[in-house]
Design a protein around this motif. Sequence first.
Motif, PDB file in Angstrom:
ATOM      1  N   TYR A 130       0.847  -1.186   0.000  1.00  0.00           N
ATOM      2  CA  TYR A 130       0.000   0.000   0.000  1.00  0.00           C
ATOM      3  C   TYR A 130       0.884   1.237   0.000  1.00  0.00           C
ATOM      4  O   TYR A 130       1.993   1.240   0.541  1.00  0.00           O
ATOM      5  N   ASP A 155      -3.877   1.162  -2.914  1.00  0.00           N
ATOM      6  CA  ASP A 155      -3.400  -0.187  -3.197  1.00  0.00           C
ATOM      7  C   ASP A 155      -2.523  -0.118  -4.446  1.00  0.00           C
ATOM      8  O   ASP A 155      -2.905   0.481  -5.451  1.00  0.00           O
ATOM      9  N   VAL A 196       4.203   0.222   2.112  1.00  0.00           N
ATOM     10  CA  VAL A 196       4.145  -0.783   3.177  1.00  0.00           C
ATOM     11  C   VAL A 196       3.645  -2.114   2.622  1.00  0.00           C
ATOM     12  O   VAL A 196       2.567  -2.189   2.018  1.00  0.00           O
ATOM     13  N   LYS A 230       1.838  -5.465   2.171  1.00  0.00           N
ATOM     14  CA  LYS A 230       0.501  -5.864   2.634  1.00  0.00           C
ATOM     15  C   LYS A 230       0.548  -6.875   3.771  1.00  0.00           C
ATOM     16  O   LYS A 230      -0.352  -6.924   4.614  1.00  0.00           O
ATOM     17  N   LEU A 275       0.101  -5.357   7.006  1.00  0.00           N
ATOM     18  CA  LEU A 275      -1.152  -4.644   7.241  1.00  0.00           C
ATOM     19  C   LEU A 275      -2.376  -5.531   7.112  1.00  0.00           C
ATOM     20  O   LEU A 275      -3.501  -5.035   7.107  1.00  0.00           O
ATOM     21  N   TYR A 276      -2.181  -6.834   7.016  1.00  0.00           N
ATOM     22  CA  TYR A 276      -3.309  -7.735   6.762  1.00  0.00           C
ATOM     23  C   TYR A 276      -4.389  -7.596   7.836  1.00  0.00           C
ATOM     24  O   TYR A 276      -5.577  -7.477   7.546  1.00  0.00           O
ATOM     25  N   ASP A 277      -3.986  -7.579   9.096  1.00  0.00           N
ATOM     26  CA  ASP A 277      -4.939  -7.489  10.192  1.00  0.00           C
ATOM     27  C   ASP A 277      -5.688  -6.164  10.150  1.00  0.00           C
ATOM     28  O   ASP A 277      -6.900  -6.101  10.354  1.00  0.00           O
ATOM     29  N   PHE A 278      -4.967  -5.100   9.854  1.00  0.00           N
ATOM     30  CA  PHE A 278      -5.561  -3.760   9.778  1.00  0.00           C
ATOM     31  C   PHE A 278      -6.632  -3.685   8.690  1.00  0.00           C
ATOM     32  O   PHE A 278      -7.749  -3.228   8.910  1.00  0.00           O
ATOM     33  N   ILE A 279      -6.315  -4.168   7.502  1.00  0.00           N
ATOM     34  CA  ILE A 279      -7.258  -4.128   6.387  1.00  0.00           C
ATOM     35  C   ILE A 279      -8.471  -5.011   6.671  1.00  0.00           C
ATOM     36  O   ILE A 279      -9.614  -4.648   6.417  1.00  0.00           O
ATOM     37  N   LEU A 302       3.127   6.505  10.422  1.00  0.00           N
ATOM     38  CA  LEU A 302       2.337   5.280  10.385  1.00  0.00           C
ATOM     39  C   LEU A 302       1.738   4.986  11.762  1.00  0.00           C
ATOM     40  O   LEU A 302       0.569   4.606  11.876  1.00  0.00           O
ATOM     41  N   PHE A 318      -2.326   4.628  12.615  1.00  0.00           N
ATOM     42  CA  PHE A 318      -2.942   3.436  13.175  1.00  0.00           C
ATOM     43  C   PHE A 318      -3.532   3.708  14.559  1.00  0.00           C
ATOM     44  O   PHE A 318      -4.596   3.200  14.899  1.00  0.00           O
TER      45      PHE A 318
END
Length: 338
Positions: free
Chosen positions: A77, A111, A133, A135, A138-142, A201, A205
């Motif tokens: 991203y 993306d 960054v 992915k 950031l999987y949990d965030f998305i 970042l 978050f």
Amino acid sequence: MKRITHHYSLTPEWMQDFADQLKVKIIDNKIIPVPKEIGKGQFYFTQIMPGISVVFIDFILSKPLKIIRQKSEEQFYIFHFDLSEHTNLIKINNKDYEIGSYDKLDLAIIDNVIESSFKPVVNEKTLAIRILVDKKLLYDFIAKHSSKAILKIKKKSGKKTFFHYGHIDSNSVLLIQSIKNKSVYDLPFDSLLKGISLKLLGNFFSKFYEIETKNNEVITEADNESIFKTKLYLLNNLYSPFPSVTFLAAMAGMSESKFKMLFKKCFDKTPQSFFITEKMKLAQKLLSSGEFHSITEIIYELNYTKLSYFSTKYFEFFKRKPTDDFVKSKARINESVC
């Protein structure tokens, strides 16, 4: 108009083609200078850690430039933080967005599988930080917070693509401003940029998760637009008194309690605090403009009636007295002499 067509990568491979199109040489494996024919400044790229890299954009164009970032299958991203003092144009999924300047949205998260383009304004300083960054980080965030972003379904593949368009929080604005006048050629610059990028970042978050924790109500696109309209109204009426929360809530079509809550979520300030902050920034510009004969003229211009109150507020914000920043109008001095 000069056009650059490129793609990003988390590693420096993307830089050579970009530099070749600008017809410049890469400096110290990090800096792509803007050629004198179209402006001055540079793009600065560095890897922060595995899976996170940053592009620092700092230039003034003398001729139009359109930078087209092609989509690729590399999975990351792009966090675009724009703190230019004017409005640039960013295109995402064939839709134009204004970004930068204090009265526009100034954060885009894109993306890498979506094509985007960036069209900076000519003869104005463009300042932006792009953090790339992976992915996987950031999987949990998305997965948990996709409702706060805009999700598009790619017709051919059926896959979801992600982008978000919003505001930089006030702490992040200060972080970006702290690097604004630093030279990319200074030895500490690389470490400074890496530290600031990680903090940006972290702030993003923290704000996202804080909003989720405080209130499960998601800010809808319609509510966001309504809140944004009230922000624009305040910015366009800084010479007037504060219009009242009742008036602003009615403008947004919300109850006062909902309006205050959503405004605070979006801008980290109450409506009145936001208004006073921007009014003080305007006051500082007027004081240093050299267009007024006295400070009294300025406070009347800003709809204040008491110099003592204005001076107290000004000192709260800047830790300086209005007289410290006041530049008296030379034109009026000359007229009085005549």
